[in-house]
Design a protein around this motif. Sequence first.
Motif, mmCIF file in Angstrom:
data_model
loop_
_atom_site.group_PDB
_atom_site.id
_atom_site.type_symbol
_atom_site.label_atom_id
_atom_site.label_comp_id
_atom_site.label_asym_id
_atom_site.label_seq_id
_atom_site.Cartn_x
_atom_site.Cartn_y
_atom_site.Cartn_z
ATOM 1 N N SER A 160 0.864 -1.228 -0.063
ATOM 2 C CA SER A 160 -0.043 0.153 0.143
ATOM 3 C C SER A 160 0.859 0.976 -0.053
ATOM 4 C CB SER A 160 -1.040 -0.086 1.170
ATOM 5 O OG SER A 160 -0.178 -0.175 2.349
ATOM 6 N N VAL A 161 2.081 1.136 0.577
ATOM 7 C CA VAL A 161 2.950 2.586 0.567
ATOM 8 C C VAL A 161 3.250 2.880 -0.829
ATOM 9 C CG1 VAL A 161 3.891 2.186 2.896
ATOM 10 C CG2 VAL A 161 5.106 0.845 1.044
ATOM 11 N N ASN A 162 3.243 1.848 -1.602
ATOM 12 C CA ASN A 162 3.766 2.084 -3.187
ATOM 13 C C ASN A 162 2.645 2.423 -3.955
ATOM 14 O OD1 ASN A 162 6.507 1.845 -2.460
ATOM 15 N ND2 ASN A 162 6.354 -0.365 -2.549
ATOM 16 N N HIS A 163 1.644 2.912 -3.514
ATOM 17 C CA HIS A 163 0.227 2.965 -4.150
ATOM 18 C C HIS A 163 0.398 3.936 -5.590
ATOM 19 C CE1 HIS A 163 -3.690 4.799 -5.379
ATOM 20 N NE2 HIS A 163 -4.224 3.897 -4.754
ATOM 21 N N ASP A 164 1.187 5.113 -5.201
ATOM 22 C CA ASP A 164 1.394 6.171 -6.376
ATOM 23 C C ASP A 164 2.337 5.585 -7.384
ATOM 24 O OD1 ASP A 164 0.102 7.812 -5.012
ATOM 25 O OD2 ASP A 164 1.666 9.172 -4.336
ATOM 26 N N GLN A 165 3.408 4.615 -7.005
ATOM 27 C CA GLN A 165 4.158 3.787 -8.048
ATOM 28 C C GLN A 165 3.352 3.029 -9.052
ATOM 29 O OE1 GLN A 165 7.924 4.118 -8.836
ATOM 30 N NE2 GLN A 165 7.386 6.218 -7.899
ATOM 31 N N LYS A 166 2.586 2.260 -8.041
ATOM 32 C CA LYS A 166 1.919 1.185 -8.665
ATOM 33 C C LYS A 166 0.825 1.933 -9.909
ATOM 34 C CE LYS A 166 -1.604 -2.241 -8.053
ATOM 35 N NZ LYS A 166 -2.486 -3.200 -7.047
ATOM 36 N N ILE A 167 0.183 3.061 -9.501
ATOM 37 C CA ILE A 167 -0.744 4.046 -10.628
ATOM 38 C C ILE A 167 0.070 4.398 -11.843
ATOM 39 C CG2 ILE A 167 -1.640 6.034 -10.674
ATOM 40 C CD1 ILE A 167 -3.424 4.148 -9.227
ATOM 41 N N GLU A 168 1.675 4.641 -11.458
ATOM 42 C CA GLU A 168 2.320 5.077 -12.377
ATOM 43 C C GLU A 168 2.559 3.760 -13.668
ATOM 44 O OE1 GLU A 168 6.312 7.032 -12.074
ATOM 45 O OE2 GLU A 168 5.273 8.231 -10.650
ATOM 46 N N PHE A 169 2.837 2.787 -12.862
ATOM 47 C CA PHE A 169 3.207 1.659 -13.748
ATOM 48 C C PHE A 169 1.854 1.283 -14.550
ATOM 49 C CE2 PHE A 169 2.157 -3.344 -13.827
ATOM 50 C CZ PHE A 169 3.005 -3.497 -14.802
ATOM 51 N N LEU A 170 0.742 1.329 -13.596
ATOM 52 C CA LEU A 170 -0.544 0.753 -14.722
ATOM 53 C C LEU A 170 -1.260 1.896 -15.711
ATOM 54 C CD1 LEU A 170 -2.710 -0.093 -11.437
ATOM 55 C CD2 LEU A 170 -1.774 -1.637 -13.035
ATOM 56 N N VAL A 171 -0.639 3.105 -15.499
ATOM 57 C CA VAL A 171 -1.235 4.120 -16.458
ATOM 58 C C VAL A 171 -0.255 4.046 -17.854
ATOM 59 C CG1 VAL A 171 -0.390 6.469 -17.132
ATOM 60 C CG2 VAL A 171 -1.512 6.021 -14.843
ATOM 61 N N THR A 172 0.853 3.202 -17.911
ATOM 62 C CA THR A 172 1.572 2.786 -19.049
ATOM 63 C C THR A 172 0.646 1.603 -19.729
ATOM 64 O OG1 THR A 172 2.882 1.100 -18.107
ATOM 65 C CG2 THR A 172 3.809 3.193 -18.132
ATOM 66 N N LEU A 173 -0.277 1.042 -19.180
ATOM 67 C CA LEU A 173 -0.831 -0.251 -19.713
ATOM 68 C C LEU A 173 -2.136 0.349 -20.670
ATOM 69 C CD1 LEU A 173 -0.748 -2.896 -17.013
ATOM 70 C CD2 LEU A 173 1.017 -2.433 -18.778
ATOM 71 N N ASP A 174 -2.582 1.468 -20.380
ATOM 72 C CA ASP A 174 -3.975 2.045 -20.637
ATOM 73 C C ASP A 174 -4.205 2.226 -22.183
ATOM 74 O OD1 ASP A 174 -6.081 3.590 -19.762
ATOM 75 O OD2 ASP A 174 -5.421 5.517 -20.228
ATOM 76 N N SER A 175 -3.301 2.017 -22.989
ATOM 77 C CA SER A 175 -3.379 2.209 -24.376
ATOM 78 C C SER A 175 -3.634 0.434 -24.667
ATOM 79 C CB SER A 175 -2.446 2.384 -25.248
ATOM 80 O OG SER A 175 -1.238 1.481 -25.040
#
Length: 482
Positions: A160-175
């Motif tokens: 949970s402490v890495n929530h922002d980093q996880k979001i940053e990774f997931l954003v790259t899968l958007d397309s």
Amino acid sequence: MADISLRKPSLTERLARALKPKASGEKLRKKSWSGPEARKPSSVGGSSLGRRGVGSRNQYTADDNLDQVDIQTGERRDDTELLHNLAHTGSFDSLHDPIHDPSQHNSSISGNEVFAKLPDRAWNNLVAHLVLSSTATLAFSCQVLRNRLKKDAWSILNLSVNHDQKIEFLVTLDSSLPDHLLCYQCAIYHRRTKKGEEKLKAANILNPLFNCPWANEPTEIPLKSWLVPGHKLPFSFVQLTLRHERYGSQYGIPVRDLDRRWKNVNSGWSQQIRYYYHNNHLLMRSVSKSFASAGLPPSGLRHLLYSANHDYFPYFSVCSHWRDGELMNLCKCALGHIPMPRETITQQLQKGKMISRGLLHSNPIVTLCSKCRPMRRCPECPSEYLIEIKFEENRTDPNPVTRFKQAISVTRWSDLGDGSTPLSLEWAACNGRAEYDSFAHIGKRAISGTFESQSGVTMPSQRMLSLNPKNVKLGEEGHDWY
Ligand SMILES: [Zn+2]
Ligand SMILES: [Zn+2]
Ligand SMILES: [Zn+2]
């Protein structure tokens, strides 16, 4: 009769004799180029080519002419032909090409094998220089890298402490996920339950776009942006429209589907909100109008501008910094410029004996002062404001004498960001969650100018002042806002 043999030959006969070909002479034949050896050296110490190349037209003499005549055929040489024969007309296959020479490198070694052969120490060094989201993206790129990085990156990212980093990774899968939408509370891609049918609705109507267990839980993430009382823009609609523009219709909804126009019957304020996709960002323009009377007392001004049902927020669209600075004072200043309505002498005499000449010639066109007329920019977010007083028709008024009235119009232009995450700079700044210096970021081209140019309207150049020139930040604690 004179003896012909003794006669002196005429000039014509002498010329014909001189030009008569010799008996031993060969017939002139056109001869094709058979190599440089067939040619006589044109001159000692340099070819005719050299001469002509070095010399200019002015140095061209009769000798040059003689040099270019073949001594065997008497034919004039064409040096152009010689040049063309010297030019390379074949392929360059015989040349050594170190780039395309297969012997120069071993093409049998693939990139994957190179990665697989790198020692663990090299990988550890590489990963030590990357942030978590980049390591996770690297591990996601291919099987070899995933095996080398041992899925650790993903396990750590799930904390949970890495929530922002996880979001940053997931954003790259958007397309690659047209049927899903990234939920920032769960940090999960939820399946879109109304794909292509998503509609923007008023704030008091439940309008889930996917099934999320945390949908109704309070969150620190700015998932909705305040527009006007009763209306908010959820971040998921910013995602949908920007995905539509970037990746195609399967990924979201067109920007124009967000445009709205309505009138609040209770407050009398009419709203028109439009959006525009520009340079990978979503821009918004909100125009709010309300008819206003002249000479309103302070309580009347407050009643006109603030919504008592919504924590005394203004009826027009504002960014989260509206309480600081001059915005509300400027609106009150503009309302103070509304002239009293025109009255004839008869109308004035019905009220009393005094006649005011000003009321006889009241000008319906209002000019604002140097304080409330200029466009203002919020120094802390990408929002710009323009306050105007306009003479407009009230179509609901059946009396033709009072149908045209003065109205206050407040226009806000905002840059809502690139839609990557609710913590992206512009979106977070508009919602008061990020440090932002608008005058440094936006530069010379105003958001209002960019927005209006889409419909071919060129905004007249005018001063852009700060909405909070003294930079006082008291928020709700301050007193100026009410
Ligand atoms: Zn969720
Ligand atoms: Zn003013
Ligand atoms: Zn602001």
